[in-house]
Write a protein that holds these residues in place. Structure first.
Motif, short mmCIF file in Angstrom:
data_model
loop_
_atom_site.label_atom_id
_atom_site.label_comp_id
_atom_site.label_asym_id
_atom_site.label_seq_id
_atom_site.Cartn_x
_atom_site.Cartn_y
_atom_site.Cartn_z
N LEU A 189 -1.99 2.41 -4.61
CA LEU A 189 -2.07 2.78 -3.20
C LEU A 189 -2.33 4.28 -3.03
N GLU A 190 -2.51 4.96 -4.17
CA GLU A 190 -2.79 6.41 -4.16
C GLU A 190 -1.74 7.15 -3.34
N ALA A 191 -0.48 6.80 -3.59
CA ALA A 191 0.64 7.38 -2.85
C ALA A 191 1.43 8.33 -3.73
N ALA A 192 1.97 9.38 -3.12
CA ALA A 192 2.73 10.37 -3.87
C ALA A 192 4.17 9.94 -4.11
N ASP A 193 4.70 9.11 -3.21
CA ASP A 193 6.09 8.68 -3.35
C ASP A 193 6.27 7.31 -2.71
N ARG A 194 7.50 6.81 -2.75
CA ARG A 194 7.79 5.46 -2.26
C ARG A 194 7.51 5.33 -0.75
N ALA A 195 7.94 6.34 0.01
CA ALA A 195 7.74 6.28 1.47
C ALA A 195 6.26 6.24 1.82
N GLU A 196 5.48 7.05 1.12
CA GLU A 196 4.04 7.08 1.37
C GLU A 196 3.40 5.76 0.98
N ALA A 197 3.90 5.14 -0.08
CA ALA A 197 3.37 3.84 -0.52
C ALA A 197 3.62 2.77 0.54
N VAL A 198 4.83 2.77 1.09
CA VAL A 198 5.17 1.78 2.13
C VAL A 198 4.30 2.01 3.37
N ASP A 199 4.13 3.27 3.75
CA ASP A 199 3.30 3.60 4.91
C ASP A 199 1.86 3.14 4.69
N ALA A 200 1.34 3.40 3.49
CA ALA A 200 -0.02 2.99 3.16
C ALA A 200 -0.15 1.47 3.18
N TYR A 202 1.53 -0.68 5.04
CA TYR A 202 1.44 -1.15 6.42
C TYR A 202 0.03 -0.94 6.97
N LYS A 203 -0.54 0.22 6.70
CA LYS A 203 -1.86 0.54 7.22
C LYS A 203 -2.93 -0.37 6.61
N ARG A 204 -2.74 -0.78 5.37
CA ARG A 204 -3.72 -1.65 4.70
C ARG A 204 -3.50 -3.12 5.01
N GLY A 205 -2.42 -3.43 5.73
CA GLY A 205 -2.15 -4.82 6.05
C GLY A 205 -1.45 -5.58 4.94
N LEU A 206 -0.91 -4.84 3.94
CA LEU A 206 -0.20 -5.49 2.84
C LEU A 206 1.22 -5.88 3.23
#
Length: 212
Positions: A189-200, A202-206
């Motif tokens: 998800l190209e995220a820096a941390d857990r919170a960013e991964a969760v946010d990404a 939601y945005k991707r519809g996962l």
């Protein structure tokens, strides 16, 4: 009676007002003929079998089975089916799943009338009609971010605030294995941390919004 040489259309949307408005709009075109309407996936499959439309306009999200699931069933029986997903959503995961399932078009409901008419005619002629921006996002983003079933489970638990130890316990794996799943999710998800991964996610519809 459907005029000869008309493009025969099946409309699938669970909102009656949207569906009827779309039918009236399309009826203004001399070469279009709406042969059937459906408000859920089961009706969509049944009407497709009965009418064999030239082009189907399908909503993505409906109560019960989704439009993408209906698309998969229709294409499973009729591999040459030409289906355009016409939806409010352009989440990466929805786009990826629709194209993977065989959709030949993907348009937002905010599309201009002329663009919609042109898309129907292009798809009927055997062409694809997916905006380049969505094609690029699908290839460069959603394709790389596909998660394994276990990673999807892990992502769900991440969204619920579970620690690595709690994730491991819930999945029946070690904390170390749970941490590895989390790291794989961050990379995909190209995220820096857990919170960013969760946010990404939601945005991707996962993840569905009702998880929040």
């Amino acid at each position: 009676m459907t005029p000869r040489n008309s493009i025969r259309l099946l409309l699938v949307d669970d909102h009656f007002v949207v569906r009827s408005g779309l039918a009236m709009l399309l009826a203004q075109q001399d070469d279009f003929a709406v042969v059937a309407e459906a408000d859920d996936a089961e009706q969509a499959v049944a009407h497709y079998r009965q009418h064999r439309p030239d082009v189907t306009l399908m909503d993505v999200r409906m109560p019960g089975a989704s439009g993408i699931e209906a698309l998969q069933r229709i294409r499973g029986e009729f591999p040459d089916a030409r289906v355009i997903m016409l939806t409010t959503y352009d989440l990466d995961e929805d786009v990826f799943r629709a194209l993977e399932a065989g959709a030949v078009g993907y348009l937002l409901k905010s599309v201009r009338h002329a663009e919609l008419f042109a898309a129907v005619r292009k798809v009927h002629a055997g062409e694809r009609c997916v905006p380049q921006s969505l094609e690029t996002r699908c290839k460069n983003g959603a394709l790389r971010s596909r998660l394994s079933p276990r990673e999807v489970e892990t992502l769900d638990l991440l969204a619920r605030g579970f620690s690595n130890r709690e994730i491991g316990s819930a999945l029946g794996v070690t904390e170390r294995t749970a941490k590895a799943h989390v790291q794989a999710i961050l990379v995909k998800l190209e995220a820096a941390d857990r919170a960013e991964a969760v946010d990404a996610a939601y945005k991707r519809g996962l993840l569905r919004a009702d998880y929040k």
